[in-house]
Design an enzyme around this catalytic site. Structure first.
Site, PDB file in Angstrom:
ATOM      1  N   CYS A 130      37.778  40.493  46.685  1.00 36.72           N
ATOM      2  CA  CYS A 130      37.279  39.657  47.787  1.00 36.72           C
ATOM      3  C   CYS A 130      36.564  38.397  47.325  1.00 36.72           C
ATOM      4  O   CYS A 130      36.570  37.383  48.029  1.00 36.72           O
ATOM      5  CB  CYS A 130      36.364  40.470  48.702  1.00 36.72           C
ATOM      6  SG  CYS A 130      35.114  41.418  47.849  1.00 36.72           S
ATOM      7  N   HIS A 259      31.188  36.794  52.046  1.00 36.24           N
ATOM      8  CA  HIS A 259      30.876  36.219  50.738  1.00 36.24           C
ATOM      9  C   HIS A 259      30.912  34.695  50.842  1.00 36.24           C
ATOM     10  O   HIS A 259      31.769  34.132  51.542  1.00 36.24           O
ATOM     11  CB  HIS A 259      31.914  36.644  49.696  1.00 36.24           C
ATOM     12  CG  HIS A 259      31.807  38.070  49.245  1.00 36.24           C
ATOM     13  ND1 HIS A 259      30.791  38.919  49.621  1.00 36.24           N
ATOM     14  CD2 HIS A 259      32.602  38.799  48.413  1.00 36.24           C
ATOM     15  CE1 HIS A 259      30.969  40.102  49.042  1.00 36.24           C
ATOM     16  NE2 HIS A 259      32.064  40.056  48.307  1.00 36.24           N
TER      17      HIS A 259
HETATM   18  C1  2RA Z   1      31.847  43.212  45.699  1.00 33.79           C
HETATM   19  N1  2RA Z   1      33.905  42.102  45.178  1.00 33.79           N
HETATM   20  O1  2RA Z   1      31.535  42.271  46.434  1.00 33.79           O
HETATM   21  C2  2RA Z   1      33.235  43.372  45.245  1.00 33.79           C
HETATM   22  C3  2RA Z   1      33.932  44.346  46.125  1.00 33.79           C
HETATM   23  N2  2RA Z   1      35.235  44.632  45.624  1.00 33.79           N
HETATM   24  O2  2RA Z   1      31.061  44.041  45.303  1.00 33.79           O
END
Ligand code: 2RA
Length: 350
Positions: A130, A259
């Site tokens: 991600c 994110h």
């Molecule tokens: C996280 N990218 O944000 C990782 C999840 N796969 O922890």
């Protein structure tokens, strides 16, 4: 006849978002949609597009008649079961880390490298992590136009990247510090969490409430984390630039979902901000939110539940030639996971 779609891990965090996405689609190309999960969840009833669907237990037979199987399960489950699904005649689209860097498995973001879904000698297609995925729609569009040469990124990763356990921990920490004079001299955050009875063991390695933590993923050589190396390796593979210079610092922030990344990207040519804007505006999966006069910029809290990648704060770097700085936000559970996996399946179904 219409193809059969299976969702493996249908009752998990990403599987649940996947069903939500399928329920929200105007139309779907599938005949049957089969929900598969661990024996513990078998028998559970879930409504998919208005019809009650009973979850079946993961077994080789569960894949009989399946054309495309989407895997939203831990790495070791995918590593074992994706090849079994392929043996039974399905194409496996895997959202775990098990196959991403396998040279015989394409790593696909449909708006960047959709054609690669057809180059799959193992019958498996991988979905990126991600963190990488949250910036790929934006970066792919710029690379296509201007030729990306170097990439320096810092991530601001949400707690849900660490699963439900991460979300639960963040809420518990926020409750533990609420209304308290902590985060000041004499008011230690970690002590407040202990005093509230929170276990010392945390998925974030340090307090996340009222804090940021420069650590995400597992420990790798020379001080790097797995998340930072994924940003480097996966960006190179998706963009098809094996020598791309990449440096990433991955940071966990007290955000529940979505994110964000601060991107510093150097191109083969000068990229005026106006030209970058035009490229973003022409990319249907990017929303440009960038108006300094009106304080318009993306923030993760506002992007939760949204499908596109939001881009803002676009600036030409003052001291670095051919370089843009910008900020992106992408829902890590949607485009960052379930949505991109589902879009790969839609691409396969034509
Ligand atoms: C996280 N990218 O944000 C990782 C999840 N796969 O922890």
């Amino acid at each position: 006849t219409k193809p059969t779609l299976a969702i493996v891990g249908a009752t998990g965090a990403v599987g649940t978002v996947m069903i939500d996405i399928i329920n929200g689609r105007g139309s779907v190309p599938w005949g049957e949609i089969r929900l598969i999960a661990s024996p513990r969840s078998a028998g559970k009833k879930i409504t998919v597009r208005g019809a009650e669907n009973t979850v079946v237990a993961l077994s080789p037979e569960a894949f009989d008649g399946v054309d495309i199987a989407l895997f939203d399960v831990p790495d070791e489950v995918s590593a074992e079961w994706a090849p079994i699904a392929v043996e039974r005649g399905a194409i496996a689209v895997d959202n775990s880390g098990a196959f991403r860097m396998d040279p015989e498995v394409p790593l696909v973001v449909p708006e960047v490298n959709a054609a690669q879904v057809h180059e799959r000698p193992k019958g498996i297609i991988a979905n990126p992590n991600c963190t990488t995925l949250s910036m790929m729609a934006a970066l792919g569009a710029l690379h296509h136009e201007f030729g990306l040469r170097e990439l320096v990124v810092s991530s601001y990763q949400a707690a849900s990247g660490a699963g439900q356990e991460g979300v639960d921990r963040l809420y518990a920490e926020v409750a533990a510090v609420a209304g308290k004079q902590v985060g000041v001299r004499g008011g230690d955050v970690a002590e407040a969490l202990t005093a509230a009875g929170l276990p010392e063991e945390t998925p974030f390695k340090a307090p996340l409430a009222l804090n940021v933590v420069p650590w995400a993923g597992s420990r790798k050589d020379d001080g790097w984390t797995s998340e930072e190396l994924k940003v480097r390796n996966e960006s190179r593979k998706i963009l098809g630039i094996p020598e791309l210079k990449v440096s990433a610092t991955c940071v966990r922030v007290p955000v529940v979902t979505t994110h964000s990344l601060a991107v510093h990207a150097t191109f083969a040519q000068d990229v005026p901000v106006e030209q970058a804007r035009r490229v973003f505006e022409a990319q249907p999966t990017v929303v440009l939110q960038d108006d300094p006069e009106r304080m318009a910029f993306p923030t993760p809290a506002a992007v939760v539940g949204e499908e596109p990648t939001y881009v803002g704060r676009i600036r030409q770097a003052l001291d670095f030639p051919n370089t843009l700085d910008f900020f992106v936000c992408g829902d890590n559970l949607r485009k960052g996971a379930a949505l991109n996996t589902y879009e790969i399946a839609e691409t396969l179904a034509g």
